[in-house]
Design an enzyme around this catalytic site. Structure first.
Site, short mmCIF file in Angstrom:
data_model
loop_
_atom_site.label_atom_id
_atom_site.label_comp_id
_atom_site.label_asym_id
_atom_site.label_seq_id
_atom_site.Cartn_x
_atom_site.Cartn_y
_atom_site.Cartn_z
N GLU A 79 4.03 10.59 2.88
CA GLU A 79 3.13 9.48 2.60
C GLU A 79 2.93 8.58 3.81
O GLU A 79 1.88 7.97 3.97
CB GLU A 79 3.62 8.68 1.40
CG GLU A 79 3.48 9.43 0.09
CD GLU A 79 2.09 10.03 -0.10
OE1 GLU A 79 1.08 9.28 -0.03
OE2 GLU A 79 2.01 11.25 -0.30
N GLU A 84 2.28 1.80 -3.43
CA GLU A 84 1.25 2.34 -4.32
C GLU A 84 1.22 3.87 -4.23
O GLU A 84 1.15 4.57 -5.25
CB GLU A 84 -0.11 1.75 -3.95
CG GLU A 84 -1.29 2.39 -4.66
CD GLU A 84 -2.49 2.54 -3.76
OE1 GLU A 84 -3.02 3.67 -3.65
OE2 GLU A 84 -2.91 1.54 -3.15
N HIS A 85 1.27 4.40 -3.02
CA HIS A 85 1.27 5.85 -2.84
C HIS A 85 2.52 6.49 -3.44
O HIS A 85 2.45 7.54 -4.07
CB HIS A 85 1.20 6.19 -1.34
CG HIS A 85 -0.17 6.10 -0.75
ND1 HIS A 85 -0.76 7.14 -0.08
CD2 HIS A 85 -1.07 5.08 -0.73
CE1 HIS A 85 -1.95 6.78 0.34
NE2 HIS A 85 -2.16 5.52 -0.04
N GLU A 115 -5.05 7.67 6.81
CA GLU A 115 -6.02 6.79 6.14
C GLU A 115 -6.45 5.66 7.08
O GLU A 115 -7.63 5.32 7.15
CB GLU A 115 -5.41 6.22 4.87
CG GLU A 115 -6.34 5.36 4.06
CD GLU A 115 -5.72 4.88 2.76
OE1 GLU A 115 -6.22 3.89 2.20
OE2 GLU A 115 -4.74 5.49 2.30
N HIS A 144 0.83 -1.20 0.00
CA HIS A 144 0.00 0.00 0.00
C HIS A 144 0.87 1.26 0.00
O HIS A 144 0.60 2.23 -0.71
CB HIS A 144 -0.92 -0.02 1.23
CG HIS A 144 -1.87 1.13 1.30
ND1 HIS A 144 -2.28 1.68 2.48
CD2 HIS A 144 -2.49 1.84 0.31
CE1 HIS A 144 -3.11 2.68 2.24
NE2 HIS A 144 -3.25 2.79 0.93
#
Length: 284
Positions: free
Chosen positions: A235, A163-164, A242, A160
């Site tokens: 991030e 991905e960012h 998140e 994840h």
């Protein structure tokens, strides 16, 4: 197209959509899907009509299943001929089943009038599907990388986090917001998501004349990402935020509860989103 075919240097699955995917259209009752089918068919050849309706229903079901399983099911869109199967029975990536397929080889919904082309590139075994729709007002591209959160290993949330990071600068385009500014100037947008076994990236734009440049910028994500120290810190904050948001979501809480009940030794049991504890504290 030639730029797309030579853009990336390792195995990935990419969709280049000359249109955004339209919703599957349910055929009108006159095509035989309603309860009045038996009355309609009584005035026609029953055998021919039943066979045609059966074929249409099977195609619609198969296409719907493909759509619901996501980009990794793209290879199942085509229907190999007996001759092709006899000539090449290997299905591993080192020996692709079929190298080129056209629209007539795809299993499509009855009302889908778009044009399709499937190719496996000799240079890097990249599997490509091109979709053309003259009525579309947008161009789009989607990349499916067959590595997801189940491959995190000891650092939970790593897929994840990656991905960012891919959106935040490459060797060719080092400015962190370069891709987003390019899309904004051309009526576009982008996003991505990390699943258990896949990570999917995509973008759309309204300027076909700039699509080749968009592909080159997008492709550089997967060749020369920078992973700068400054972007890494931001991030980490974004992913931790998140996770904090997800904690308040019932759907995420239920999902994590189900994962917690899985076999402790299976990757699905792990924490996929990531936070400060898994991505920073445990590896510092």
């Amino acid at each position: 197209t030639s730029m797309l075919f030579h853009l990336l240097g390792f195995q990935l699955l990419i969709f280049c959509l000359i249109t955004p995917v339209r919703c599957f259209q349910i055929p009108k009752p006159s095509l035989g899907r309603s309860s009045s089918y038996s009355t309609l068919s009584s005035t026609r050849n029953d055998e021919d009509e039943d066979g045609l309706d059966s074929i249409r229903r099977r195609r619609l079901i198969v296409s719907s299943l493909i759509a619901s399983t996501g980009a990794t099911a793209a290879a199942a869109l085509f229907r190999p001929t007996p001759a092709a199967l006899a000539a090449d029975t290997e299905t591993t990536i080192t020996t692709p089943l079929l190298k080129t397929l056209k629209t007539s080889d795809f299993i499509l919904p009855p009302l889908d009038d778009r044009q399709y082309l499937y190719k496996v590139l000799d240079e890097n075994l990249l599997r490509v599907i091109l979709v053309s729709d003259p009525d579309s007002k947008e161009v789009a591209c989607c990349m499916n990388v067959h590595v997801g959160a189940c491959s995190d290993g000891a650092i939970q949330g790593l897929a994840h986090f990656q991905e960012h990071m891919l959106f935040l600068g490459t060797a060719e385009y080092p400015q962190e917001d370069s891709f987003e500014r390019f899309l904004s100037l051309n009526g576009g947008s982008s996003n991505a998501y990390t699943a258990s076994e896949d990570t999917v990236y995509y973008f759309t734009m309204e300027s076909p004349s700039k699509f080749q440049e968009g592909l080159q910028r997008f492709g550089s994500f997967f060749i020369n990402p920078l992973f700068t120290e400054s972007a890494t810190g931001r991030e980490l904050n974004a992913i931790n935020s998140e996770h904090a948001k997800n904690v308040q979501s019932d759907s995420f809480r239920i999902y994590q509860l189900n994962k917690g009940r899985a076999n402790n030794n299976h990757p699905f049991h792990h924490f996929f989103t990531g936070n400060y504890e898994t991505l920073r504290d445990s590896v510092s």
